[in-house]
Design a protein around this motif. Structure first.
Motif, PDB file in Angstrom:
ATOM      1  N   TYR A   8      22.681  61.187  40.461  1.00 35.20           N
ATOM      2  CA  TYR A   8      21.234  61.427  40.464  1.00 35.20           C
ATOM      3  C   TYR A   8      20.537  60.112  40.772  1.00 35.20           C
ATOM      4  CZ  TYR A   8      16.467  62.112  38.886  1.00 35.20           C
ATOM      5  OH  TYR A   8      15.095  62.150  38.838  1.00 35.20           O
ATOM      6  N   ILE A   9      19.665  60.117  41.773  1.00 34.89           N
ATOM      7  CA  ILE A   9      18.875  58.944  42.119  1.00 34.89           C
ATOM      8  C   ILE A   9      17.445  59.385  42.401  1.00 34.89           C
ATOM      9  CG2 ILE A   9      20.816  57.610  43.046  1.00 34.89           C
ATOM     10  CD1 ILE A   9      19.909  58.422  45.859  1.00 34.89           C
ATOM     11  N   THR A  10      16.550  58.419  42.517  1.00 36.93           N
ATOM     12  CA  THR A  10      15.155  58.735  42.810  1.00 36.93           C
ATOM     13  C   THR A  10      14.879  58.639  44.313  1.00 36.93           C
ATOM     14  OG1 THR A  10      14.457  56.442  42.571  1.00 36.93           O
ATOM     15  CG2 THR A  10      14.429  57.813  40.581  1.00 36.93           C
ATOM     16  N   LEU A  11      13.754  59.187  44.717  1.00 35.02           N
ATOM     17  CA  LEU A  11      13.360  59.134  46.120  1.00 35.02           C
ATOM     18  C   LEU A  11      13.298  57.697  46.637  1.00 35.02           C
ATOM     19  CD1 LEU A  11      10.548  61.176  47.857  1.00 35.02           C
ATOM     20  CD2 LEU A  11      10.603  58.701  48.070  1.00 35.02           C
ATOM     21  N   PRO A  12      12.657  56.744  45.932  1.00 37.97           N
ATOM     22  CA  PRO A  12      12.639  55.370  46.451  1.00 37.97           C
ATOM     23  C   PRO A  12      14.036  54.787  46.651  1.00 37.97           C
ATOM     24  CG  PRO A  12      11.015  55.621  44.704  1.00 37.97           C
ATOM     25  CD  PRO A  12      11.840  56.866  44.710  1.00 37.97           C
ATOM     26  N   THR A  13      14.965  55.141  45.759  1.00 34.12           N
ATOM     27  CA  THR A  13      16.334  54.645  45.896  1.00 34.12           C
ATOM     28  C   THR A  13      16.994  55.219  47.141  1.00 34.12           C
ATOM     29  OG1 THR A  13      16.597  54.359  43.516  1.00 34.12           O
ATOM     30  CG2 THR A  13      18.612  54.567  44.807  1.00 34.12           C
ATOM     31  N   PHE A  14      16.820  56.511  47.382  1.00 30.32           N
ATOM     32  CA  PHE A  14      17.434  57.143  48.553  1.00 30.32           C
ATOM     33  C   PHE A  14      16.834  56.583  49.839  1.00 30.32           C
ATOM     34  CE2 PHE A  14      18.456  61.302  50.914  1.00 30.32           C
ATOM     35  CZ  PHE A  14      19.746  60.880  51.189  1.00 30.32           C
ATOM     36  N   VAL A  15      15.530  56.360  49.845  1.00 25.31           N
ATOM     37  CA  VAL A  15      14.870  55.778  51.020  1.00 25.31           C
ATOM     38  C   VAL A  15      15.372  54.349  51.236  1.00 25.31           C
ATOM     39  CG1 VAL A  15      12.645  54.958  51.925  1.00 25.31           C
ATOM     40  CG2 VAL A  15      12.825  57.243  50.927  1.00 25.31           C
ATOM     41  N   GLY A  16      15.510  53.589  50.145  1.00 27.65           N
ATOM     42  CA  GLY A  16      16.017  52.223  50.258  1.00 27.65           C
ATOM     43  C   GLY A  16      17.432  52.189  50.792  1.00 27.65           C
ATOM     44  N   TYR A  17      18.258  53.130  50.334  1.00 32.29           N
ATOM     45  CA  TYR A  17      19.631  53.217  50.840  1.00 32.29           C
ATOM     46  C   TYR A  17      19.635  53.529  52.338  1.00 32.29           C
ATOM     47  CZ  TYR A  17      23.884  55.590  52.202  1.00 32.29           C
ATOM     48  OH  TYR A  17      25.002  55.989  52.895  1.00 32.29           O
ATOM     49  N   SER A  18      18.835  54.500  52.732  1.00 33.71           N
ATOM     50  CA  SER A  18      18.811  54.908  54.134  1.00 33.71           C
ATOM     51  C   SER A  18      18.327  53.784  55.043  1.00 33.71           C
ATOM     52  CB  SER A  18      17.914  56.140  54.309  1.00 33.71           C
ATOM     53  OG  SER A  18      17.940  56.603  55.639  1.00 33.71           O
ATOM     54  N   ALA A  19      17.439  52.931  54.528  1.00 35.53           N
ATOM     55  CA  ALA A  19      16.896  51.834  55.328  1.00 35.53           C
ATOM     56  C   ALA A  19      17.877  50.673  55.443  1.00 35.53           C
ATOM     57  CB  ALA A  19      15.580  51.344  54.728  1.00 35.53           C
ATOM     58  N   SER A  20      18.913  50.657  54.599  1.00 35.03           N
ATOM     59  CA  SER A  20      19.911  49.589  54.663  1.00 35.03           C
ATOM     60  C   SER A  20      20.968  49.926  55.703  1.00 35.03           C
ATOM     61  CB  SER A  20      20.558  49.380  53.294  1.00 35.03           C
ATOM     62  OG  SER A  20      21.268  50.538  52.896  1.00 35.03           O
ATOM     63  N   SER A  21      21.799  48.950  56.029  1.00 34.62           N
ATOM     64  CA  SER A  21      22.824  49.183  57.046  1.00 34.62           C
ATOM     65  C   SER A  21      24.024  48.278  56.789  1.00 34.62           C
ATOM     66  CB  SER A  21      22.263  48.925  58.448  1.00 34.62           C
ATOM     67  OG  SER A  21      21.833  47.585  58.577  1.00 34.62           O
ATOM     68  N   GLY A  22      25.138  48.622  57.428  1.00 32.95           N
ATOM     69  CA  GLY A  22      26.327  47.789  57.348  1.00 32.95           C
ATOM     70  C   GLY A  22      26.853  47.636  55.928  1.00 32.95           C
ATOM     71  N   PRO A  23      27.494  46.504  55.639  1.00 33.55           N
ATOM     72  CA  PRO A  23      28.091  46.272  54.315  1.00 33.55           C
ATOM     73  C   PRO A  23      27.064  46.293  53.173  1.00 33.55           C
ATOM     74  CG  PRO A  23      28.949  44.713  55.922  1.00 33.55           C
ATOM     75  CD  PRO A  23      27.809  45.425  56.581  1.00 33.55           C
ATOM     76  N   SER A  24      25.789  46.029  53.500  1.00 35.27           N
ATOM     77  CA  SER A  24      24.772  46.012  52.447  1.00 35.27           C
ATOM     78  C   SER A  24      24.619  47.388  51.796  1.00 35.27           C
ATOM     79  CB  SER A  24      23.426  45.545  53.003  1.00 35.27           C
ATOM     80  OG  SER A  24      22.935  46.450  53.975  1.00 35.27           O
ATOM     81  N   ARG A  25      24.976  48.450  52.522  1.00 33.50           N
ATOM     82  CA  ARG A  25      24.908  49.792  51.949  1.00 33.50           C
ATOM     83  C   ARG A  25      25.853  49.928  50.759  1.00 33.50           C
ATOM     84  NH1 ARG A  25      24.139  55.041  55.650  1.00 33.50           N
ATOM     85  NH2 ARG A  25      21.889  54.772  55.936  1.00 33.50           N
ATOM     86  N   SER A  26      27.044  49.389  50.920  1.00 31.04           N
ATOM     87  CA  SER A  26      28.033  49.494  49.852  1.00 31.04           C
ATOM     88  C   SER A  26      27.567  48.767  48.596  1.00 31.04           C
ATOM     89  CB  SER A  26      29.370  48.918  50.330  1.00 31.04           C
ATOM     90  OG  SER A  26      30.337  49.014  49.315  1.00 31.04           O
TER      91      SER A  26
END
Length: 206
Positions: A8-26
């Motif tokens: 379970y995560i919040t909308l800002p967290t999901f948006v932040g994840y989607s905006a990240s890329s590469g190894p930073s996602r992990s």
């Protein structure tokens, strides 16, 4: 305790994840899992104070007063951020005078991932349209893709959030609003689900 195979995560967290890329996602997902498993680790969210000031200003139709108070009561660390937010919000409003309305919350299931959606305020514009509004306060500009993901999530939760309403996202510092078309809704569905699936893959590995 967290349920195995779910998150379970919040909308800002999901948006932040989607905006990240590469190894930073992990590393992003790893941090979120630690917070999920130990909520006491969560940091103070000083943007909540900005959201409260925006809402109070609209409720009283005293936006300038509320924004001045926000900046005046800030400490040295937060003052530059609150100043940018205050200036951006007042610039966004301009001659607009939307009425504040109540909004609810929703939880959007995306496979094994559930996203909590809590818009900071509801607005009724002069044309009568009602908007469940998510305010983006961060220093980095909000990309169109990230904004559309937030809009799609708001739209999915609209029956619980604001029945018959529309989603709206505002990048406050840049006084920029984003809306969603019917075509966007269908196009975004498979992408949102694929992002959720990729998130869960990293979550399980964290």
């Amino acid at each position: 305790m967290p349920v195995a195979g779910s998150a379970y995560i919040t909308l800002p967290t999901f948006v932040g994840y989607s905006a990240s890329s590469g190894p930073s996602r992990s590393s992003f997902v790893r941090r979120q899992r630690k917070l999920y498993e130990d909520p006491a680790r969560a940091a103070f969210n000083y943007y909540r104070r900005a959201a409260n000031a925006v809402r109070a200003g609209r409720a009283a139709r005293q936006d300038e007063v509320a924004m001045r108070s926000l900046v005046h009561n800030a400490d040295d660390r937060t003052r530059p951020h609150y100043t940018a937010i205050a200036e951006g919000w007042l610039r966004y409003l301009g001659r607009r005078d939307p009425k504040l309305i109540e909004v609810g919350r929703a939880r959007i299931p995306l496979g094994e991932l559930e996203v909590g959606v809590s818009p900071q305020l509801g607005l009724r514009k002069s044309n009568g349209h009602r908007y469940a509004t998510w305010l983006y306060f961060k220093e980095e500009p909000l990309s169109r893709d990230a904004a559309q993901l937030a809009l799609w999530l708001l739209a999915q939760g609209m029956p619980d959030i604001l029945p018959g309403g529309e989603p709206l996202v505002v990048d406050v510092r840049r006084a920029k609003e984003f809306t969603l078309t019917a075509r966007d809704r269908e196009r975004l569905r498979p992408w949102a689900r694929s992002e959720a699936s990729a998130f869960m893959t990293l979550w399980e590995a964290a």
